[in-house]
Design a protein around this motif. Sequence first.
Motif, PDB file in Angstrom:
ATOM      1  N   LYS A  47       0.835  -1.201   0.000  1.00 21.47           N
ATOM      2  CA  LYS A  47       0.000   0.000   0.000  1.00 21.47           C
ATOM      3  C   LYS A  47       0.870   1.251   0.000  1.00 21.47           C
ATOM      4  CE  LYS A  47      -4.180  -1.723   0.313  1.00 21.47           C
ATOM      5  NZ  LYS A  47      -5.108  -1.618  -0.787  1.00 21.47           N
ATOM      6  N   GLN A  48       1.962   1.224   0.760  1.00 23.45           N
ATOM      7  CA  GLN A  48       2.841   2.392   0.806  1.00 23.45           C
ATOM      8  C   GLN A  48       3.497   2.620  -0.546  1.00 23.45           C
ATOM      9  OE1 GLN A  48       5.815   2.550   3.879  1.00 23.45           O
ATOM     10  NE2 GLN A  48       6.347   4.639   3.369  1.00 23.45           N
ATOM     11  N   GLU A  49       3.926   1.552  -1.194  1.00 26.91           N
ATOM     12  CA  GLU A  49       4.520   1.701  -2.536  1.00 26.91           C
ATOM     13  C   GLU A  49       3.513   2.313  -3.496  1.00 26.91           C
ATOM     14  OE1 GLU A  49       6.020  -2.085  -3.816  1.00 26.91           O
ATOM     15  OE2 GLU A  49       7.257  -2.304  -2.004  1.00 26.91           O
TER      16      GLU A  49
ATOM     17  N   TRP B 169      -1.902   3.207  12.810  1.00 26.12           N
ATOM     18  CA  TRP B 169      -0.477   3.052  13.100  1.00 26.12           C
ATOM     19  C   TRP B 169      -0.250   2.903  14.591  1.00 26.12           C
ATOM     20  CZ3 TRP B 169       1.314   7.665   9.640  1.00 26.12           C
ATOM     21  CH2 TRP B 169       1.315   7.248   8.299  1.00 26.12           C
ATOM     22  N   GLU B 170       0.801   2.202  14.897  1.00 28.61           N
ATOM     23  CA  GLU B 170       1.302   2.086  16.264  1.00 28.61           C
ATOM     24  C   GLU B 170       2.778   2.432  16.186  1.00 28.61           C
ATOM     25  OE1 GLU B 170       0.693  -2.019  16.779  1.00 28.61           O
ATOM     26  OE2 GLU B 170      -1.484  -1.884  16.851  1.00 28.61           O
TER      27      GLU B 170
ATOM     28  N   TRP C 232       8.764   2.778  11.005  1.00 31.04           N
ATOM     29  CA  TRP C 232       9.720   2.486   9.940  1.00 31.04           C
ATOM     30  C   TRP C 232       9.141   2.739   8.556  1.00 31.04           C
ATOM     31  CZ3 TRP C 232       8.278  -1.211   6.434  1.00 31.04           C
ATOM     32  CH2 TRP C 232       7.237  -2.057   6.826  1.00 31.04           C
ATOM     33  N   ASN C 233       7.837   2.697   8.375  1.00 33.59           N
ATOM     34  CA  ASN C 233       7.284   2.816   7.023  1.00 33.59           C
ATOM     35  C   ASN C 233       6.333   3.993   6.855  1.00 33.59           C
ATOM     36  OD1 ASN C 233       5.002   1.956   8.339  1.00 33.59           O
ATOM     37  ND2 ASN C 233       4.688   0.139   7.113  1.00 33.59           N
ATOM     38  N   ALA C 234       6.336   4.940   7.795  1.00 31.29           N
ATOM     39  CA  ALA C 234       5.400   6.054   7.690  1.00 31.29           C
ATOM     40  C   ALA C 234       5.949   7.192   6.834  1.00 31.29           C
ATOM     41  CB  ALA C 234       5.042   6.571   9.084  1.00 31.29           C
TER      42      ALA C 234
ATOM     43  N   VAL D 243      -4.694  10.082  12.186  1.00 29.18           N
ATOM     44  CA  VAL D 243      -4.598  10.929  11.003  1.00 29.18           C
ATOM     45  C   VAL D 243      -3.139  11.276  10.748  1.00 29.18           C
ATOM     46  CG1 VAL D 243      -6.918  11.898  11.234  1.00 29.18           C
ATOM     47  CG2 VAL D 243      -5.006  13.045  12.347  1.00 29.18           C
ATOM     48  N   ALA D 244      -2.799  11.485   9.475  1.00 32.59           N
ATOM     49  CA  ALA D 244      -1.416  11.795   9.115  1.00 32.59           C
ATOM     50  C   ALA D 244      -1.372  12.667   7.865  1.00 32.59           C
ATOM     51  CB  ALA D 244      -0.635  10.503   8.865  1.00 32.59           C
TER      52      ALA D 244
END
Length: 124
Positions: free
Chosen positions: A9-11, A32-33, A38-40, A60-61
């Motif tokens: 999903k991040q890619e 997220w926790e 590492w992947n945010a 939220v981000a």
Amino acid sequence: MNAHSMGNKQEELEAIVQQENYDIFAITETWWEDSHNWNAAIDGYQLFRRDRQGKRGGGVAPYVRGGFECLELNNMNDSVECLWVRIKGKANKADIMVGVCYRPLNQDVEANEIFYKQLAEVSR
């Protein structure tokens, strides 16, 4: 969601962001926790995040392109899951206020009123 599917999903998100060349974008219901630090991050963007405290889901981000001068506003009330960022205007342009909010379906009237109050405060 396992780390592998999160990575995919991040890619996908990074590819879309680079293709569309967004200045600002946001994710809601991040889930997220601390283990997701590492992947945010996404190259070229400042990440602001507000994880949901003591409950599952939410979060939220907002991401803002690295060239912008930004200031995260102090969270005004823990009962409303919002994150507000002030982006400094270029030259003689006014600052821009960006807010990302997560509203659970069962949010009560009191939380709605707090949100409206926050919105009024940041709109001044």
